[in-house]
Write a protein that holds these residues in place. Structure first.
Motif, short mmCIF file in Angstrom:
data_model
loop_
_atom_site.label_atom_id
_atom_site.label_comp_id
_atom_site.label_asym_id
_atom_site.label_seq_id
_atom_site.Cartn_x
_atom_site.Cartn_y
_atom_site.Cartn_z
N ILE A 157 0.83 -1.21 0.00
CA ILE A 157 0.00 0.00 0.00
C ILE A 157 0.86 1.26 0.00
CG2 ILE A 157 -1.76 1.30 1.24
CD1 ILE A 157 -2.78 -1.26 -0.06
N LYS A 158 1.93 1.26 0.80
CA LYS A 158 2.81 2.43 0.87
C LYS A 158 3.50 2.66 -0.47
CE LYS A 158 4.71 5.82 3.07
NZ LYS A 158 3.87 6.97 3.50
N VAL A 159 3.91 1.59 -1.10
CA VAL A 159 4.55 1.71 -2.42
C VAL A 159 3.56 2.30 -3.42
CG1 VAL A 159 5.53 0.43 -4.37
CG2 VAL A 159 6.22 -0.13 -2.03
N TYR A 160 2.33 1.81 -3.38
CA TYR A 160 1.30 2.31 -4.30
C TYR A 160 1.04 3.80 -4.08
CZ TYR A 160 -3.23 3.17 -6.45
OH TYR A 160 -4.24 3.72 -7.19
N GLU A 161 0.83 4.19 -2.83
CA GLU A 161 0.50 5.57 -2.52
C GLU A 161 1.63 6.53 -2.90
OE1 GLU A 161 -2.51 4.75 1.30
OE2 GLU A 161 -0.40 5.30 1.63
N THR A 162 2.85 6.13 -2.59
CA THR A 162 4.01 6.97 -2.89
C THR A 162 4.21 7.09 -4.40
OG1 THR A 162 5.06 6.23 -0.84
CG2 THR A 162 6.48 7.30 -2.46
N SER A 163 4.05 5.98 -5.09
CA SER A 163 4.19 5.98 -6.55
C SER A 163 3.12 6.84 -7.20
CB SER A 163 4.11 4.55 -7.10
OG SER A 163 5.09 3.74 -6.53
N TYR A 164 1.91 6.73 -6.70
CA TYR A 164 0.78 7.50 -7.25
C TYR A 164 1.07 8.99 -7.19
CZ TYR A 164 -4.02 9.03 -8.10
OH TYR A 164 -5.13 9.64 -8.62
N GLU A 165 1.56 9.45 -6.05
CA GLU A 165 1.86 10.88 -5.89
C GLU A 165 2.97 11.32 -6.85
OE1 GLU A 165 2.73 11.75 -1.82
OE2 GLU A 165 0.78 11.04 -1.09
N ALA A 166 4.00 10.49 -6.98
CA ALA A 166 5.12 10.83 -7.87
C ALA A 166 4.68 10.86 -9.33
CB ALA A 166 6.25 9.83 -7.68
N ILE A 167 3.82 9.92 -9.71
CA ILE A 167 3.32 9.86 -11.08
C ILE A 167 2.46 11.08 -11.39
CG2 ILE A 167 1.74 8.60 -12.62
CD1 ILE A 167 2.79 6.01 -11.24
N GLU A 168 1.58 11.43 -10.47
CA GLU A 168 0.73 12.61 -10.67
C GLU A 168 1.59 13.87 -10.79
OE1 GLU A 168 -2.89 12.72 -11.00
OE2 GLU A 168 -2.14 10.74 -11.56
N ARG A 169 2.61 13.96 -9.97
CA ARG A 169 3.51 15.12 -9.98
C ARG A 169 4.21 15.23 -11.33
NH1 ARG A 169 8.86 16.31 -8.83
NH2 ARG A 169 9.16 18.38 -7.90
N ALA A 170 4.74 14.11 -11.81
CA ALA A 170 5.45 14.11 -13.09
C ALA A 170 4.51 14.41 -14.25
CB ALA A 170 6.12 12.75 -13.30
N ARG A 171 3.29 13.86 -14.19
CA ARG A 171 2.34 14.05 -15.29
C ARG A 171 1.89 15.50 -15.40
NH1 ARG A 171 0.75 9.49 -17.65
NH2 ARG A 171 0.45 8.09 -15.90
N LYS A 172 1.93 16.22 -14.29
CA LYS A 172 1.56 17.64 -14.30
C LYS A 172 2.71 18.54 -14.76
CE LYS A 172 0.27 17.95 -10.03
NZ LYS A 172 -0.23 18.55 -8.76
N GLY A 173 3.88 17.95 -14.96
CA GLY A 173 5.01 18.75 -15.41
C GLY A 173 5.87 19.30 -14.30
N ASP A 174 5.73 18.73 -13.08
CA ASP A 174 6.49 19.23 -11.94
C ASP A 174 7.83 18.53 -11.74
OD1 ASP A 174 4.53 21.07 -11.38
OD2 ASP A 174 3.47 19.77 -9.97
N GLY A 175 8.18 17.63 -12.66
CA GLY A 175 9.52 17.06 -12.63
C GLY A 175 9.65 15.71 -11.97
#
Length: 216
Positions: A157-175
């Motif tokens: 669950i922790k891996v999923y949640e952390t990955s989700y946030e990073a993916i959303e951040r990257a997809r928005k163009g935040d690096g």
């Protein structure tokens, strides 16, 4: 991840391949050296490659996928697409020069890439205590002005949640983001090398098996 997102794996990329939607029969055919395999039998176990699902291969060279991931991340950025690139590597690769060069460029250009370090505490049979000067590899992200996060890699669950946030951040163009997953390799590095780790250490990690923990 979406089907059109990219994944670069390691020489143990079978789980990543399956998770990205790879054909298991074609994977086994590749391992057996058959022409019906994903790399027509020429890549073998270490070089699964399936661009139709965005899986751009494992690699027998430590850390070699890291600079390659910069290529697809830059392509997405250049084309104005919101595709993500995820690059997996081990703790040993975090000491390669390509690791530092790639993180620097990814941060400079705010590329949509997530670096995932699967830290299992051993490079073959050498402990990270003998090779890495910091307790957490993720702290190195600070030097490249990107988020660096260390998590329990055996907590699904922790891996999923952390990955989700990073993916959303990257997809928005935040690096980019560097995620360090602390985990463990239960079996020896390979069948021809003698096990040098303590039995008590291995037994303790068996209790932290991510599948058993998730079931509970």
């Amino acid at each position: 991840l979406r089907k059109d997102d990219y994944v670069f794996s390691t020489h143990r990329g079978h789980g990543h391949f399956i998770a990205k939607g790879g054909d298991i029969k074609k994977m086994f055919a590749e391992i057996m050296g058959k022409s019906t395999g994903v790399s027509k039998g020429m890549g073998g176990s270490m070089h699964l490659f399936s661009p139709d699902i965005g899986f751009l291969g494992g690699n027998g060279i430590v850390g070699a996928g890291i600079p390659l991931s910069i290529g697809t991340a830059y392509a997405s950025f250049y084309q104005g697409l919101d595709r993500i690139t995820v690059c997996f590597f081990g703790d040993g690769a975090a000491c390669q020069g390509t690791f530092h060069e790639s993180l620097n460029i990814a941060s400079l250009w705010k590329l949509p890439v997530i670096f995932v370090c699967e830290n299992n505490y051993y490079a073959v049979s050498t402990s990270t205590k003998e090779t890495i000067s910091v307790d957490n590899i993720s702290i190195r992200a600070t030097g490249y002005n990107m988020p660096g996060i260390t998590i329990d890699g055996n907590d699904i669950i922790k891996v999923y949640e952390t990955s989700y946030e990073a993916i959303e951040r990257a997809r928005k163009g935040d690096g980019p983001t560097l995620i360090e997953c602390k985990t463990y390799r239960i079996d020896p590095h390979c069948m021809v090398l003698k096990e040098t780790r303590k039995k008590e250490e291995i037994d303790e990690w068996r209790k932290k098996d991510p599948i058993l923990r998730f079931e509970e």
